[in-house]
Design a protein around this motif. Sequence first.
Motif, PDB file in Angstrom:
ATOM      1  N   HIS A  61      -3.618   9.632  -3.075  1.00 38.27           N
ATOM      2  CA  HIS A  61      -4.505   8.738  -2.928  1.00 38.27           C
ATOM      3  C   HIS A  61      -3.990   7.526  -2.595  1.00 38.27           C
ATOM      4  O   HIS A  61      -3.006   7.065  -3.350  1.00 38.27           O
ATOM      5  CB  HIS A  61      -5.269   8.772  -4.168  1.00 38.27           C
ATOM      6  CG  HIS A  61      -6.337  10.021  -4.695  1.00 38.27           C
ATOM      7  ND1 HIS A  61      -7.337  10.068  -3.779  1.00 38.27           N
ATOM      8  CD2 HIS A  61      -6.034  10.916  -5.374  1.00 38.27           C
ATOM      9  CE1 HIS A  61      -7.840  11.462  -4.500  1.00 38.27           C
ATOM     10  NE2 HIS A  61      -6.940  11.957  -5.356  1.00 38.27           N
ATOM     11  N   ASN A  65       0.761   5.672  -1.730  1.00 41.57           N
ATOM     12  CA  ASN A  65      -0.040   6.874  -2.061  1.00 41.57           C
ATOM     13  C   ASN A  65       0.534   7.355  -3.540  1.00 41.57           C
ATOM     14  O   ASN A  65       1.734   7.346  -3.646  1.00 41.57           O
ATOM     15  CB  ASN A  65       0.083   8.001  -1.073  1.00 41.57           C
ATOM     16  CG  ASN A  65      -0.502   7.644   0.161  1.00 41.57           C
ATOM     17  OD1 ASN A  65      -1.791   7.408   0.142  1.00 41.57           O
ATOM     18  ND2 ASN A  65      -0.162   7.346   1.379  1.00 41.57           N
ATOM     19  N   LYS A 101       1.012  -1.048   0.076  1.00 41.74           N
ATOM     20  CA  LYS A 101       0.087  -0.010   0.000  1.00 41.74           C
ATOM     21  C   LYS A 101       1.046   1.161  -0.043  1.00 41.74           C
ATOM     22  O   LYS A 101       1.740   1.232   0.781  1.00 41.74           O
ATOM     23  CB  LYS A 101      -0.828  -0.172   1.226  1.00 41.74           C
ATOM     24  CG  LYS A 101      -1.931   0.896   1.147  1.00 41.74           C
ATOM     25  CD  LYS A 101      -3.045   0.704   2.302  1.00 41.74           C
ATOM     26  CE  LYS A 101      -4.201   1.800   2.188  1.00 41.74           C
ATOM     27  NZ  LYS A 101      -5.304   1.537   3.156  1.00 41.74           N
ATOM     28  N   LYS A 161      -0.511  -5.915 -13.747  1.00 44.71           N
ATOM     29  CA  LYS A 161       0.495  -5.330 -12.997  1.00 44.71           C
ATOM     30  C   LYS A 161       1.354  -6.271 -12.415  1.00 44.71           C
ATOM     31  O   LYS A 161       2.511  -5.947 -12.185  1.00 44.71           O
ATOM     32  CB  LYS A 161      -0.375  -4.443 -12.092  1.00 44.71           C
ATOM     33  CG  LYS A 161      -1.032  -3.103 -12.555  1.00 44.71           C
ATOM     34  CD  LYS A 161      -1.434  -2.411 -11.559  1.00 44.71           C
ATOM     35  CE  LYS A 161      -2.160  -1.117 -11.894  1.00 44.71           C
ATOM     36  NZ  LYS A 161      -2.665  -0.162 -10.865  1.00 44.71           N
ATOM     37  N   LYS A 217      -5.170   1.452 -18.285  1.00 42.24           N
ATOM     38  CA  LYS A 217      -4.972   0.558 -17.784  1.00 42.24           C
ATOM     39  C   LYS A 217      -3.794  -0.460 -18.296  1.00 42.24           C
ATOM     40  O   LYS A 217      -3.442   0.015 -19.543  1.00 42.24           O
ATOM     41  CB  LYS A 217      -6.012  -0.624 -17.768  1.00 42.24           C
ATOM     42  CG  LYS A 217      -7.214   0.022 -17.513  1.00 42.24           C
ATOM     43  CD  LYS A 217      -7.358   0.184 -15.675  1.00 42.24           C
ATOM     44  CE  LYS A 217      -8.682   0.714 -15.114  1.00 42.24           C
ATOM     45  NZ  LYS A 217      -8.247   1.042 -13.634  1.00 42.24           N
ATOM     46  N   THR A 276      -3.197   3.695  -2.821  1.00 44.89           N
ATOM     47  CA  THR A 276      -3.270   2.613  -3.843  1.00 44.89           C
ATOM     48  C   THR A 276      -2.341   1.533  -3.765  1.00 44.89           C
ATOM     49  O   THR A 276      -1.696   1.617  -2.538  1.00 44.89           O
ATOM     50  CB  THR A 276      -2.942   3.348  -5.200  1.00 44.89           C
ATOM     51  OG1 THR A 276      -2.864   2.221  -6.383  1.00 44.89           O
ATOM     52  CG2 THR A 276      -1.340   3.534  -5.242  1.00 44.89           C
ATOM     53  N   TYR A 277      -2.381   0.481  -4.405  1.00 42.57           N
ATOM     54  CA  TYR A 277      -1.424  -0.478  -4.122  1.00 42.57           C
ATOM     55  C   TYR A 277      -0.740  -0.936  -5.351  1.00 42.57           C
ATOM     56  O   TYR A 277      -1.004  -0.710  -6.774  1.00 42.57           O
ATOM     57  CB  TYR A 277      -2.400  -1.893  -3.956  1.00 42.57           C
ATOM     58  CG  TYR A 277      -3.280  -1.806  -2.783  1.00 42.57           C
ATOM     59  CD1 TYR A 277      -2.484  -2.607  -1.585  1.00 42.57           C
ATOM     60  CD2 TYR A 277      -4.346  -1.787  -2.581  1.00 42.57           C
ATOM     61  CE1 TYR A 277      -2.980  -2.766  -0.292  1.00 42.57           C
ATOM     62  CE2 TYR A 277      -5.141  -1.700  -1.322  1.00 42.57           C
ATOM     63  CZ  TYR A 277      -4.269  -2.310  -0.439  1.00 42.57           C
ATOM     64  OH  TYR A 277      -4.989  -2.322   0.953  1.00 42.57           O
ATOM     65  N   GLY A 320     -12.122  -0.791 -10.901  1.00 40.80           N
ATOM     66  CA  GLY A 320     -10.887   0.079 -10.781  1.00 40.80           C
ATOM     67  C   GLY A 320      -9.487  -0.744 -10.750  1.00 40.80           C
ATOM     68  O   GLY A 320      -8.203  -0.441 -10.854  1.00 40.80           O
ATOM     69  N   GLN A 321      -9.680  -2.191 -10.794  1.00 42.59           N
ATOM     70  CA  GLN A 321      -8.599  -3.134 -10.580  1.00 42.59           C
ATOM     71  C   GLN A 321      -8.662  -3.913 -11.779  1.00 42.59           C
ATOM     72  O   GLN A 321      -8.180  -5.109 -11.675  1.00 42.59           O
ATOM     73  CB  GLN A 321      -8.563  -3.675  -8.997  1.00 42.59           C
ATOM     74  CG  GLN A 321      -8.675  -3.108  -7.914  1.00 42.59           C
ATOM     75  CD  GLN A 321      -7.133  -2.416  -7.906  1.00 42.59           C
ATOM     76  OE1 GLN A 321      -6.439  -2.735  -8.195  1.00 42.59           O
ATOM     77  NE2 GLN A 321      -7.268  -1.035  -7.216  1.00 42.59           N
TER      78      GLN A 321
END
Length: 856
Positions: free
Chosen positions: A583, A579, A577, A616, A687, A585-586, A609-610
């Motif tokens: 915000h 930022n 985790k 990734k 993406k 994010t991971y 969103g993922q």
Amino acid sequence: MRRFILLFIVAVTSVNSFALTREEPKLDPQNLHISWEVVDNNYQNKGQALTALVITNKGKTALPASGWKVYFNSSRNFLPNATTGNATITPINGDLYSITPTAKFPEIKPGESGRIEYVCESPVVNFTDAIEGPYLVWDNEPAKGYALGEFTVKPYNPTYQGLITPEILYNQNKTILDIPVAGLQKIIPTPVNYQENLGGFFNLDKGVMPGVSVDHKFDKEYGQLLAYLENLIGDKFHNSSKSKGLKSITIGYKTGLSVEGYELSVQPSGVQIVASTSAGIFYGIQSFKMLIPVTNKVQSSILIPCVEVKDAPRFPYRAVMLDVARNFQSKQQVLKLINLMAVYKLNTLHMHLTDDEGWRIEIPSLPELTTLGSKRGHSLDSKTNLPASHGSGPDFSNTAGTGFYTKADYIEILKYANERHVTVIPEIETPGHARASIKAMDARYERLLAAGDKAGAEHNLLRDLNDKSDYRSVQYWNDNVIDVSLPSTYNYIETVVGDLVNMYKEANAPLPAIHFGGDEVPAHVWEKSPAYLTLKATHPEIQGTGDLWYYFYGRVNDILKKRNIKLSGWEEMALRKTNVDGHATYVPNPQFVNEGMQVDVWNNVLGDGQEDLAYKLANGGYKVVLTCVTNLYFDMANYKSFDEPGYYWGAYLGIDKFFSFIPYDYFKNADVDKNGIAINRNLFVGKQRLTEYGKENIIGLQGALWGETVKTAERMDYMIFPKLIGLAERAWAKDPSWTTERDTAKSRILYNEDWSKFLNILGKRELPRLAYYNGGYSFRIPKPGVVLEDGKYLSNIQYPGLVIRYTTDGTEPTAKSKLYNSPVDAKGLVKFRAFDSKGRGGNMAEGPATNPKPAI
């Protein structure tokens, strides 16, 4: 006179005392029948559902207006003050709720009914949304639960947006080409190279001379094949090695083939299967067996078409994840699954053995894990058993809620799988989804503490007894996360791993990895744990509870590495985790990239969103197994319809989603969101796409069956089969041409050709096989499509080869009803239903009304 008055008072007092203490006729809870129904699926025009429970008293004694509660399970949220006034609904923990009558609730006399209406925060989609497993508890006996009588879900005809109707099914089905059986490929998953020698056959009869490889590497696999074939012909093969001119079946070693690759040659004179490994030989044998025409009778002679096949899998990891923690499945049902996985060349069974609602494998060193953790029933404190979940009811008689595999059972599963080249990967959920283990270790603590063994009591404890952290998991539990700050947590993991290793050694089965979960740990865990605060004070790298994640999995990884076992987990295990622009994010966690960990990535829900998370992680260097909810979850409902079981929070997922999945570009065929509504392609702008390096890290595909809605062997078969064949096709076969064709129109034409071939193979070859193979499988039979044209009903089916039958008097079609061959007059209530070769029927479709209601 005074004495007379005294005697009178005593007598009256005695009578009144008798009246107060005598037992009233007791209501038998079995005489209370409950029905659940949808009242208004768009209540107050707010996109919420008004539903109702109807309690009918079929006994001879009234249900009092108070003094009782009804407990039930539900996966849905209720609005605050959800009822319409005569009862209150209270969340207990997890999916368990209670209903308590208020002063407005009337007594229910014999033959009468009482009604409780309440509001759910979202509309009802299918019957899975109903409450489950209601049971009665008397206020004066709070520790005892009583099973009720019949529980039913009232049929409902929804009109929500995205509803799949028989008309829609008909229009989908009419694009499917009907291909003659003779023109169908006879091996699935599709081989790399497949050539039929048309007109040529190998005659399988007792005149065949068996042969084996010179070095006898593959005697076990060959023995299995011989037994299978001799069972088909009801006789032994010719066994004289000196005979000349006889047909032969031989297997042999050939250098240079891949680990699971094989070559198969069937000629009129004989059959030859060669490979470099026993796994390759095994898969060659599966392909040969598929060439044999479907039969459930002994035949003295069987003609097998001649083919030349060269084959190898696309991905090395081809898996099914089976959740037996939420609802238990018997050892026999697991063996049936393994058997069919092997037939379709799937090589890994990932067993989700533990969760909040159950612990399903005997760990001899920690008996409480099963003496408490494998049992569900009514409980106020979870000190002797877990509470009812997923409709398991008030006692241990429900075999979906209560059960586990003994050490002997699990070893039998391992041996059975190993013989079929299926590796079994155990999953022990940590640190979340762990309520069963936490409560079991609480019981162990209490037992040993009472015996005066304080050190032993604390040795495997999984929670800080002074932790006041307040959290709620996705499934509404408030006490289901292991405290990873405790040294005793790692004692527990060492013990569980040690016992698992011993079982695998005894079974002589491989244990390349253990899955340690890692998903859905809620916010605010550990924040008020004294153990966490102590650890933080001595470990400067731990700045907050988020850093405990890396500390925990680093230690678990060390425990496994010393045993030469790899750590496997869900995607969160590999994420850090951070930022970005303020915000949270991971990102892929660089700490574990070079540790050889394997991550199963499920989260690609369209619109959440993922969508690119799997890519990734693969691009970031992690070995990734695609377990995408959009395409590979068996437990998702097939489509949006009240009569289709399953969850739908991630997607609606028919067999087409499995077949159309493109592992290296799953964005390409994404068409609808999790609500079944067409997506905006802009969703994928920005993406991550899979890089060439990332492709090397996609090691396989996994279909997942989560068990919350799967309570019987029949429902398990329904949800998995024949989708499993679609999974096998995508995991084994190379990319078909439509996956890489850039011209959208051409790609669509190529896809429909392949899709039609696949459905014809299923309907005309594989489903008839599954109806009888290994005792038969209760696979899903699709609902027919029906459309009204020119005053007549036309019907079709997704799988060519299944038959459609119909009735015109409104009754349910049976295997003896009229066979549909041509359009039917639209008179009266006409019902259609498809049947398999064994006479099992699927869901019914009614002829559509001439003026259907519009969707809302």
